[in-house]
Design a protein around this motif. Structure first.
Motif, short mmCIF file in Angstrom:
data_model
loop_
_atom_site.label_atom_id
_atom_site.label_comp_id
_atom_site.label_asym_id
_atom_site.label_seq_id
_atom_site.Cartn_x
_atom_site.Cartn_y
_atom_site.Cartn_z
N VAL A 102 0.84 -1.21 0.00
CA VAL A 102 0.00 0.00 0.00
C VAL A 102 0.88 1.26 0.00
CG1 VAL A 102 -1.75 1.31 1.26
CG2 VAL A 102 -1.96 -1.16 1.07
N VAL A 103 1.97 1.26 0.79
CA VAL A 103 2.87 2.42 0.80
C VAL A 103 3.48 2.61 -0.60
CG1 VAL A 103 4.99 3.39 1.75
CG2 VAL A 103 3.39 2.24 3.25
N THR A 104 3.92 1.50 -1.22
CA THR A 104 4.47 1.59 -2.58
C THR A 104 3.43 2.16 -3.53
OG1 THR A 104 5.66 -0.45 -2.05
CG2 THR A 104 5.74 0.30 -4.32
N ALA A 105 2.18 1.69 -3.42
CA ALA A 105 1.11 2.19 -4.29
C ALA A 105 0.94 3.70 -4.10
CB ALA A 105 -0.20 1.47 -4.00
N GLY A 106 0.98 4.15 -2.85
CA GLY A 106 0.85 5.58 -2.57
C GLY A 106 1.94 6.39 -3.26
N LEU A 107 3.19 5.88 -3.17
CA LEU A 107 4.30 6.60 -3.81
C LEU A 107 4.15 6.59 -5.33
CD1 LEU A 107 7.26 5.24 -1.65
CD2 LEU A 107 6.36 7.55 -1.62
N VAL A 108 3.79 5.41 -5.89
CA VAL A 108 3.65 5.28 -7.35
C VAL A 108 2.58 6.25 -7.87
CG1 VAL A 108 2.91 3.73 -9.20
CG2 VAL A 108 4.50 2.92 -7.47
N HIS A 109 1.51 6.41 -7.10
CA HIS A 109 0.43 7.30 -7.51
C HIS A 109 0.93 8.73 -7.70
CE1 HIS A 109 -3.53 9.29 -7.46
NE2 HIS A 109 -4.01 8.11 -7.81
N SER A 110 1.87 9.16 -6.87
CA SER A 110 2.41 10.51 -7.02
C SER A 110 3.52 10.56 -8.07
CB SER A 110 2.97 11.02 -5.70
OG SER A 110 1.94 11.28 -4.79
N ILE A 111 4.22 9.43 -8.24
CA ILE A 111 5.38 9.43 -9.14
C ILE A 111 4.96 9.42 -10.61
CG2 ILE A 111 7.30 7.98 -9.97
CD1 ILE A 111 7.85 7.31 -7.01
N ILE A 112 3.91 8.62 -10.96
CA ILE A 112 3.54 8.48 -12.38
C ILE A 112 3.31 9.85 -13.06
CG2 ILE A 112 1.79 7.62 -14.01
CD1 ILE A 112 1.40 5.21 -12.19
N PRO A 113 2.48 10.75 -12.48
CA PRO A 113 2.24 12.02 -13.19
C PRO A 113 3.51 12.83 -13.40
CG PRO A 113 0.67 11.76 -11.40
CD PRO A 113 1.67 10.67 -11.25
N VAL A 114 4.35 12.95 -12.36
CA VAL A 114 5.57 13.76 -12.48
C VAL A 114 6.52 13.14 -13.50
CG1 VAL A 114 7.51 14.74 -11.25
CG2 VAL A 114 5.32 14.54 -10.11
N ALA A 115 6.70 11.81 -13.42
CA ALA A 115 7.61 11.13 -14.35
C ALA A 115 7.10 11.27 -15.79
CB ALA A 115 7.76 9.67 -13.97
N THR A 116 5.79 11.13 -15.99
CA THR A 116 5.24 11.25 -17.34
C THR A 116 5.51 12.64 -17.90
OG1 THR A 116 3.46 9.76 -16.66
CG2 THR A 116 3.16 10.93 -18.73
N LEU A 117 5.24 13.68 -17.09
CA LEU A 117 5.45 15.04 -17.58
C LEU A 117 6.93 15.29 -17.88
CD1 LEU A 117 2.97 16.98 -15.28
CD2 LEU A 117 2.71 16.43 -17.69
N THR A 118 7.82 14.67 -17.08
CA THR A 118 9.25 14.83 -17.33
C THR A 118 9.65 14.15 -18.64
OG1 THR A 118 9.53 14.63 -14.95
CG2 THR A 118 11.52 14.60 -16.27
N LEU A 119 9.12 12.94 -18.86
CA LEU A 119 9.51 12.17 -20.04
C LEU A 119 8.93 12.74 -21.33
CD1 LEU A 119 9.28 8.55 -18.62
CD2 LEU A 119 11.34 9.78 -19.31
N ILE A 120 7.77 13.41 -21.23
CA ILE A 120 7.14 13.99 -22.43
C ILE A 120 8.12 14.92 -23.15
CG2 ILE A 120 5.44 15.73 -23.14
CD1 ILE A 120 3.42 14.35 -21.37
N GLY A 121 8.84 15.73 -22.35
CA GLY A 121 9.81 16.66 -22.92
C GLY A 121 10.83 15.94 -23.80
N ALA A 122 11.36 14.83 -23.29
CA ALA A 122 12.37 14.09 -24.04
C ALA A 122 11.77 13.43 -25.27
CB ALA A 122 13.01 13.04 -23.13
N MET A 123 10.57 12.88 -25.14
CA MET A 123 9.92 12.19 -26.27
C MET A 123 9.66 13.15 -27.41
SD MET A 123 8.83 8.98 -25.35
CE MET A 123 8.86 8.05 -23.84
N GLN A 124 9.30 14.41 -27.03
CA GLN A 124 8.97 15.39 -28.06
C GLN A 124 10.17 15.71 -28.95
OE1 GLN A 124 7.25 18.34 -25.57
NE2 GLN A 124 5.19 18.02 -26.36
#
Lengths: 294, 279
Positions: free
Chosen positions: A165-187
């Motif tokens: 459950v703690v891991t799930a909590g962290l992942v929930h916050s990490i996915i959006p930030v990581a996605t927004l970070t990676l979008i820059g590189a993908m573009q």
């Protein structure tokens, strides 16, 4: 008019007064609210602690006892938990964020793209408290899925499940930030490279493995490390979801402060945590320098 | 050859379904807990029961607004967020102008020093401030909270203002001055409007961070000044019920409003371009 006489219009700060006016307030806030507290923290960590007192005694003897005491099994296991759960969450986050970022950049209409981006940015800006509560309400031990968990034979109170459950909590916050970070590189990856690889006969998945992945690898590394820094300094997520059984470093600092008022020990742990955070940032900086040099 | 391309196509199909599966699961994992929270906030039952709620009602919201400590801390949070935003934006914009236009040695070092609170764990900042302010004799809860919040929001304001200032054309300011504007007129009529996106983004970030912060506020709050998230955390630990779900719905609505403003004024692409990490 000779060339030497053509001066650029003076728009740089003309005198010291203006520099003091623009930078002064920020310097003051920085020195008083950030630098001094950190220096004080370092001094406090070297003070002797008298049990039963709040804070250290004035002019207490200097000692490294507070650091020495951290070299025990209990603190080592807190460090282990923090880095282990934080690391797993950072990696799971990238595994979801990577395809998601690619999908947003290359596969959806501008309208859907704005909608998905809006959703992710809302998640980033919304309170960690809300997300933590939502996770606890959904997956927690008193949550909505409790009957389902019991049917499946999971004990919602086991240490293993709390870890998840703690891991799930962290992942929930990490996915959006990581996605927004990676979008820059993908573009910045030229889509024609993929077309070229495929028209030369490479299957799509192989083209991605040999083009998309290597080209976004540096961004993926720094995104992983940023996620890891976030995870190891997490406070609310392990405090609420861990229910006192899973402790992160920051939770121990808070306990030293709120339960036993051992400020010198809290200060020593803070410095250990600061060192850990700085080490991860140093690796990020190194990774980015490596990216530039390539 | 055809067998090979058949294998490739099968491989592609597997890879694509795998990727879509991961994306679908990921988005569901992000959205479902929040959707459940919003739904349960309208649950008519007086206890926390399984899904779905048999009937809907607003009684958790009524309970939320009938709690005196929630209302007091909400007021504190709003005042604090407004003060933090005003102070952070003013100090941060001024600093950005100084950093962008000033010519002095150590400019790069000073810039990264101003941004460094971002990499220090918030708990360390909160605990450090608590020890230092107690020693310095500053016991006013509101003042402590304000300083703590300004420290963590200032780097965002400096970064966004600096980025938009460096991205705007300096020659426009020069042109204004060639045409006879004084330094001050040029700043207010040309430079500052050019920084608008950065200043607004910084302000929205500062407000959102201040209104959400727990890690720092938990150390600096006192009985005279407690923020809403701190009250919610202690309620959450004392009794896990659905008043907090109601609070979550309110906070999600506030954030969504901020996001709409952000999109209208700045546009998402600008925000994504600047990166959004925050711990």
């Amino acid at each position: 008019m000779t060339k030497a006489k053509r001066q650029p219009v003076a728009i740089s700060i003309p005198d010291r007064r203006d520099a003091a006016l623009t930078l002064g307030p920020a310097l003051l806030v920085f020195a008083f609210g950030f630098l001094s507290p950190l220096i004080n923290l370092a001094i406090e960590s070297l003070k002797e602690f008298t049990p039963g007192r709040v804070g250290s005694v004035e002019n207490a003897a200097a000692t490294v006892q507070n650091y020495y005491e951290l070299a025990n099994q209990a603190f080592a296991s807190v460090l282990m938990t923090t880095f282990w759960i934080g690391g797993v969450a950072a990696i799971i986050g990238q595994l979801v964020a990577f395809p998601l970022a690619y999908f947003i950049v290359r596969r959806i209409s501008p309208r859907m793209r704005a909608l998905t981006l809006g959703f992710l940015i809302t998640l980033v800006l919304s309170s960690v408290l809300i997300k933590t509560y939502a996770i606890e309400l959904t997956f927690g031990s008193v949550g909505i899925f409790r009957p389902l968990l019991l049917t499946l034979g999971f004990s919602p109170n086991s240490r293993e499940y709390i870890n998840i459950v703690v891991t799930a909590g962290l992942v929930h916050s990490i996915i959006p930030v990581a996605t927004l970070t990676l979008i820059g590189a993908m573009q910045s990856i030229d889509p024609r490279l993929l077309d070229a690889a495929q028209s030369l006969g490479a299957p799509g998945w192989k083209a991605h493995l040999s083009i998309t992945l290597p080209l976004s690898f540096p961004a993926l590394i720094s995104s992983t490390l940023v996620s890891l820094t976030f995870a190891i300094s997490a406070f609310v997520i392990p405090m609420v979801l861990g229910r006192g059984r899973v402790l992160f470093i920051s939770n121990v600092i808070y306990t030293r402060f709120s339960d036993i008022a051992n400020y010198p020990s809290g200060a020593a742990i803070s410095l250990v945590m600061l060192a850990a955070a700085l080490a991860v940032v140093a690796v990020i900086t190194f990774a980015q320098a490596w990216k530039v040099s390539r | 050859m055809s067998r090979q391309s058949l294998a490739a196509r099968t491989g592609d199909r597997i890879a694509v379904s795998l990727a879509y599966g991961v994306i679908g699961l990921g988005l569901a994992f992000l959205a479902i807990p929040l959707a459940i929270t919003c739904l349960m906030a309208f649950d008519a039952r007086t206890y926390l029961g399984p899904l779905p709620p048999p009937a809907l009602s607003l009684h958790w919201f009524e309970r939320l607004v009938s709690q005196a400590d929630i209302l007091t801390s909400l007021r504190t949070s709003l005042i604090l967020a407004v003060l933090t935003t005003v102070l952070s934006v003013t100090v941060g914009t001024a600093a950005a102008v100084g950093l962008a236009r000033g010519n002095f040695p150590g400019k790069a070092a000073l810039t990264s020093a101003f941004l460094s609170p971002l990499i220090v764990p918030p708990v360390v900042i909160g605990f450090g401030l608590l020890l230092f302010l107690s020693k310095a004799g500053i016991t006013n809860g509101m003042a402590r909270l304000l300083l703590g919040h300004v420290i963590v929001t200032l780097p965002y304001c400096i970064r966004t203002s600096l980025a938009s200032l460096l991205g705007s054309d300096q020659r426009l300011t020069e042109a204004a001055m060639v045409l006879g504007a004084t330094e001050r007129q040029a700043f207010w009529t040309i430079t500052l409007p050019l920084m608008r996106t950065g200043v607004v983004t910084g302000a929205i970030f500062a407000f959102a961070i201040s209104i959400d912060d727990v890690s720092i506020s938990l150390f600096l709050s006192d009985p005279s000044a407690t923020t809403l998230p701190v009250t919610l955390v202690s309620n959450m630990r004392a009794a896990f019920d659905l008043t907090i779900a109601a609070a979550a719905v309110v906070l999600i609505a506030v954030t969504a409003l901020l996001i709409v403003v952000l999109d209208r004024v700045v546009g998402f692409d600008t925000v994504v371009g600047q990166g959004l990490f925050r711990s």
